[in-house]
Scaffold this active site. Structure first.
Site, mmCIF file in Angstrom:
data_model
loop_
_atom_site.group_PDB
_atom_site.id
_atom_site.type_symbol
_atom_site.label_atom_id
_atom_site.label_comp_id
_atom_site.label_asym_id
_atom_site.label_seq_id
_atom_site.Cartn_x
_atom_site.Cartn_y
_atom_site.Cartn_z
ATOM 1 N N ARG A 45 45.902 37.225 51.947
ATOM 2 C CA ARG A 45 44.619 37.895 51.712
ATOM 3 C C ARG A 45 43.535 37.857 52.493
ATOM 4 N NH1 ARG A 45 46.657 35.087 46.831
ATOM 5 N NH2 ARG A 45 45.295 33.446 46.946
ATOM 6 N N LYS A 136 29.395 43.384 40.234
ATOM 7 C CA LYS A 136 30.057 44.323 39.533
ATOM 8 C C LYS A 136 30.632 44.072 38.455
ATOM 9 C CE LYS A 136 34.463 46.222 39.893
ATOM 10 N NZ LYS A 136 35.721 46.447 40.343
ATOM 11 N N GLU A 177 29.836 49.585 35.566
ATOM 12 C CA GLU A 177 31.078 50.388 35.578
ATOM 13 C C GLU A 177 31.661 50.502 34.457
ATOM 14 O OE1 GLU A 177 34.196 48.884 38.324
ATOM 15 O OE2 GLU A 177 35.503 50.628 38.255
ATOM 16 N N LYS A 222 28.392 52.947 38.183
ATOM 17 C CA LYS A 222 29.726 53.219 39.008
ATOM 18 C C LYS A 222 30.813 54.070 37.883
ATOM 19 C CE LYS A 222 33.824 51.062 41.248
ATOM 20 N NZ LYS A 222 34.096 50.169 42.287
HETATM 21 P P1 13P Z 1 39.468 52.366 42.571
HETATM 22 O O1 13P Z 1 38.699 53.045 43.559
HETATM 23 O O2 13P Z 1 40.960 51.960 42.898
HETATM 24 O O3 13P Z 1 39.561 52.863 40.929
HETATM 25 O O4 13P Z 1 38.671 50.875 42.543
HETATM 26 C C1 13P Z 1 37.447 50.786 42.278
HETATM 27 C C2 13P Z 1 37.016 49.702 41.440
HETATM 28 O O5 13P Z 1 36.269 48.732 41.950
HETATM 29 C C3 13P Z 1 37.582 49.438 40.041
HETATM 30 O O6 13P Z 1 36.758 48.547 39.402
#
Ligand code: 13P
Length: 341
Positions: A45, A136, A177, A222
């Protein structure tokens, strides 16, 4: 660098730069590594993420911030340099995923509630110390003919709002998000259904943000794009852009400085084309960019293939996607630029 939430938020989305979502949880990164038959260990990773973060050109020109998983926030490159220092040296901002995942929601079959609020205030203080300036939290909204339920949307919106308020108190910009799933099950919903669900979800999210006294100027949204389910017909690029802008204009206050889309299962090129078309629309009240995970990484992961001799090839792929998405963030991506590269 200014420490005001409002300034950090603008930096995250301005100038045609966008966010690299590299915050795959340990189980998600394992799934990604499975596609190249690579075992997921702390070292693999690290090597993979080091390849991305040391893509100097991409990081400096196109990537305003990187969303990290907790392990990566305190991880060091092979030579002992903290990742946070590498990211900062490129003029990019380190961020952190703070939710602990979407868990089955009691009494709501096939829906989830995102967890992680307990003790979040103390964790945020530690993340701030470690260098994170944004965070996030992903709420997941299932789409089918009968889902989502009001109860699940409300609970997820409330958690997002509680999280956002805690972040702001800790001096950290929250990325809010609420992802209405394109690639959930059965994934055969129409763009009309996605539009309806996204609009009602965003309305509820902004109600909850207001009730939680979140400062809209110090956050980033987001969202998903308004798009057909992964197993349904595919609307044109122009239609996705037009319908996405329509829903966002109806629901997202102009006080929000920026919108950074997730890619959600779109192919890399679709995600770029859609973002560019959205940015070609007239009179957007916010800065609009990308916060892509898969759409920025898929081709780089393949090119790297877990081998040290492929690091440069992986970096070239990552840099290319970052550049294409940066153009899209300015509305000036063209398909022939892909071929030229
Ligand atoms: P994706 O762009 O692969 O959907 O991932 C963005 C992300 O942070 C999802 O939580």
């Amino acid at each position: 660098m200014s420490e005001r939430l409002e300034d950090i938020a603008v930096q995250m989305v301005a100038g045609g730069r966008g966010l690299l979502a590299a915050d795959e949880s340990t189980s998600t990164i394992k799934k990604r590594f499975d596609t190249i038959n690579l075992e997921s260990t702390e070292t693999s990773r690290r090597d993979y993420r080091e390849m991305l973060f040391r893509s100097d050109d991409a990081m400096k020109k196109y990537i305003s911030g990187v969303i990290l998983f907790e392990e990566t926030l305190s991880q060091k490159a092979a030579d002992g340099t903290p990742f946070v220092d590498i990211i900062r040296a490129a003029g990019s901002i380190p961020g952190i995923k703070v939710d602990t995942g979407a868990k089955p929601m009691a009494k709501y079959p096939a829906e989830t509630i995102t967890e992680g609020l307990d003790g979040l205030g103390e964790r945020l203080a530690r993340y701030y110390e470690a260098g994170a300036r944004f965070a996030k939290w992903r709420g997941v909204i299932a789409i089918s003919s009968t889902l989502p339920t009001r109860g699940s949307v409300r609970a997820n919106a409330q958690a997002l709002a509680r999280y956002a308020a805690l972040c702001q108190e800790a001096g950290i910009v929250p990325i809010v998000e609420p992802e209405c799933l394109m690639d959930g099950k059965p994934g055969d919903h129409t763009i009309d259904r996605c539009s309806e669900v996204t609009e009602s979800t965003l309305r509820i999210v902004f109600e909850e943000l207001a009730d939680a006294r979140v400062n809209l100027e110090g956050m980033i949204l987001k969202p998903n794009m308004v798009i057909d389910g992964k197993n349904a017909r595919k609307a044109s690029v122009a239609e996705v852009a037009e319908r996405t802008v329509k829903v966002l204009k109806a629901t997202v206050p102009p006080a929000v400085p920026g919108i950074a889309f997730l890619s959600g299962g779109q192919t890399t090129e679709e995600a770029t084309a859609h973002l560019s078309a959205i940015n070609s629309s007239a009179d957007l009240p916010w800065l609009v960019t990308f916060s892509y995970g898969r759409a920025l990484q898929d081709s780089a992961l393949k090119a790297w293939n877990g081998k040290p001799e492929n690091v440069a090839a992986g970096q070239r792929e990552f840099t290319h996607r970052a550049e294409m998405n940066s153009l899209a963030a300015k509305g000036s991506w063209k398909k022939d630029l892909e071929k030229a590269a």
